[in-house]
Design an enzyme around this catalytic site. Structure first.
Site, mmCIF file in Angstrom:
data_model
loop_
_atom_site.group_PDB
_atom_site.id
_atom_site.type_symbol
_atom_site.label_atom_id
_atom_site.label_comp_id
_atom_site.label_asym_id
_atom_site.label_seq_id
_atom_site.Cartn_x
_atom_site.Cartn_y
_atom_site.Cartn_z
ATOM 1 N N SER A 1 0.747 -1.311 0.004
ATOM 2 C CA SER A 1 -0.038 -0.042 -0.141
ATOM 3 C C SER A 1 0.809 1.329 -0.166
ATOM 4 O O SER A 1 0.810 2.259 0.994
ATOM 5 C CB SER A 1 -1.003 0.012 1.049
ATOM 6 N N CYS B 1 3.867 6.867 -7.520
ATOM 7 C CA CYS B 1 4.013 8.007 -7.987
ATOM 8 C C CYS B 1 4.851 9.143 -7.291
ATOM 9 O O CYS B 1 5.150 9.825 -7.686
ATOM 10 C CB CYS B 1 2.406 8.651 -7.978
ATOM 11 N N ASP C 1 -3.170 -1.422 -12.500
ATOM 12 C CA ASP C 1 -2.202 -1.333 -13.641
ATOM 13 C C ASP C 1 -2.261 -2.513 -14.557
ATOM 14 O O ASP C 1 -1.693 -2.543 -15.617
ATOM 15 C CB ASP C 1 -1.025 -0.762 -13.302
#
Length: 457
Positions: A42, A46, A288
């Site tokens: 978690s 980014c 993703d």
């Protein structure tokens, strides 16, 4: 009798799904087992460029929830454990403990595939040499920082000029490196049209970043010690003490492919609106590793972003937990920056509109982030695409200084609502001189686009 949910992948989509399912069903109803092959759960991938650049001071700040915190909520999260096979008919997965080297099968009643993406890493000579780094995981970020700390040279080459490439260029520039960015395209930021990418190129050059277009990397040159020495293209060699790969990612769907699950044109898993894998009753996928519906073009698209991954997880966890939720699709909104230059896009580029057969008009306007007379007003360029026949908004790109990027959210809402550029001109947006000109730049572009649609007949 309780059911067992197995989750493959311990980051955004996987653990959001596990956590949401746990909120809806207690341990007596639903056993949750999650497998993560890395050292962290978690976390915000980014944020890695900002950690490398020093804006984020410590690795821990990028971790939203530790493995221990998940376990406290009755989620059996098994770290450093890699799933090696999915047996769909037998409803089980095979996992290897990477520390102990042992393997075992674990059965499931419900399965969530959240295997994420893997960086593009072409099979070039020297690509695995010490000093060459990808930046996909926190482990990658730490390895890069270790290299930067012990490397005496100050020359960095970034391969690729997408989001990760320009963000890593900024991070390395901030650490005092001489930075060269090599990319294959006509301009950096291929998610923009070339005319808008040209603005990014100009700004990067102004910051002291050397940006080389149409540069196809052919090999990584190494010294006698085996470490990276330079990056070679067809035309030149660029000295490097460290190399960062930012060439984008592809869906990590090797497990799904081997299990016979349906993949799309981009290699991502295909799901329905509930994020259930198509053709399967008890298997979901998110993050993703999936393709999603583009609400503007009506086609499947691969858009790997953390915002989508967390939403996918919420939807999956809700459905696994017995309620119902859907993920309708995306419009392709993304923002980034390189130093003080903000970059934003949503919807379709000209290339995208042509590929789906849409006739369109484009307009580009120059404006400012605040009233022109107010201190701190910064220039901004807005490009807008509209469907020629209907005036439906198709896409917006923005490049500017402070206050530019988040204006793209106005366009994202308009795209989701299917608004025309004419309807956009009536939007009641907030105004005060410190925040905007009387006519917000996005509305100025909408007015100009409306006129272009009318002129086109």
């Amino acid at each position: 009798m309780s059911e067992r949910l197995v989750v493959i992948g311990g980051d955004a989509a996987g653990m959001s799904a596990a956590s949401q399912a746990r909120r809806l069903k207690g341990p007596e109803e639903l056993e949750i087992v999650a497998f993560e092959r890395g050292h962290f759960s978690s976390y915000s991938a980014c944020g890695i460029p900002y950690w490398v650049g020093g804006d984020v001071s410590a690795l821990d700040e990028l971790i939203a929830r530790s493995p221990g915190e998940h376990r406290e909520r009755a989620i059996d999260l098994r770290m450093r454990t890699e799933v090696t096979a999915i047996d769909v008919p037998g409803q089980r997965v095979r996992a290897r403990d990477l520390e102990a080297g042992t393997e075992a099968w674990t059965g499931f009643d419900k399965l969530v595939i959240a295997t994420g993406a893997r960086p593009k890493r072409p099979a070039l000579p020297g690509i695995d040499a010490p000093g060459v780094h990808g930046v996909q995981t926190l482990d990658d970020g730490q390895a890069l920082l270790d290299t930067l700390d012990r490397t005496p040279g100050r020359r960095a080459v970034v391969v690729g000029a997408g989001y990760i490439g320009v963000e890593m260029a900024e991070a390395l520039l901030g650490r005092g490196y001489e930075v060269t960015v090599l990319h294959r395209g006509e301009q950096p930021m291929a998610t923009l049209d070339p005319d808008m990418g040209r603005l990014v190129h100009r700004a990067m050059d102004g910051l002291g970043i050397t940006t080389v277009a149409s540069a196809e990397v052919t090999k990584i040159l190494t010294g006698e010690d085996g470490r990276v020495l330079a990056v070679a293209t067809e035309d030149a060699e660029y000295p490097a003490d460290v190399v960062v790969l930012g060439m984008g990612v592809v869906p990590e769907t090797s497990l799904a492919r081997a299990a016979g699950l349906p993949l799309g044109a981009h290699g991502g898993l295909l799901t329905d609106l509930a994020m259930r894998v198509r053709g399967q009753g008890n298997i979901w996928a998110g993050g993703d590793c999936v393709e999603v519906l583009d609400l503007v073009s009506g086609r499947e698209r691969y858009v790997p972003l953390g915002t989508h991954a967390n939403k996918h997880g919420q939807v999956i966890g809700t459905n696994v937990g017995g309620d119902y939720a859907t993920f309708p699709g995306v419009v392709g909104t993304a923002v980034s920056k390189v130093c003080d230059l903000e970059i934003a896009r949503t919807g379709l580029r000209e290339k995208d509109a042509r590929e789906v057969g849409l006739r369109y008009v484009t307009v580009t306007i120059e404006s400012t982030s605040r009233a022109g007379y107010y201190p701190g007003a910064a220039p901004m360029t807005v490009k807008m695409l509209a469907e020629r026949r209907t005036g439906r908004l198709l896409g917006v790109q923005i490049v500017g200084r402070e206050g530019a990027a988040k204006r793209v959210d106005i366009a994202a809402v308009a795209l989701t609502a299917g608004m025309t550029v004419d309807a956009m001109t009536a939007l009641d947006l907030g105004y005060a001189p410190p925040f905007s000109p009387v006519w917000d730049p996005v509305l100025v572009a909408a007015r100009k686009a409306t006129a272009a649609v009318r002129a086109a007949g």
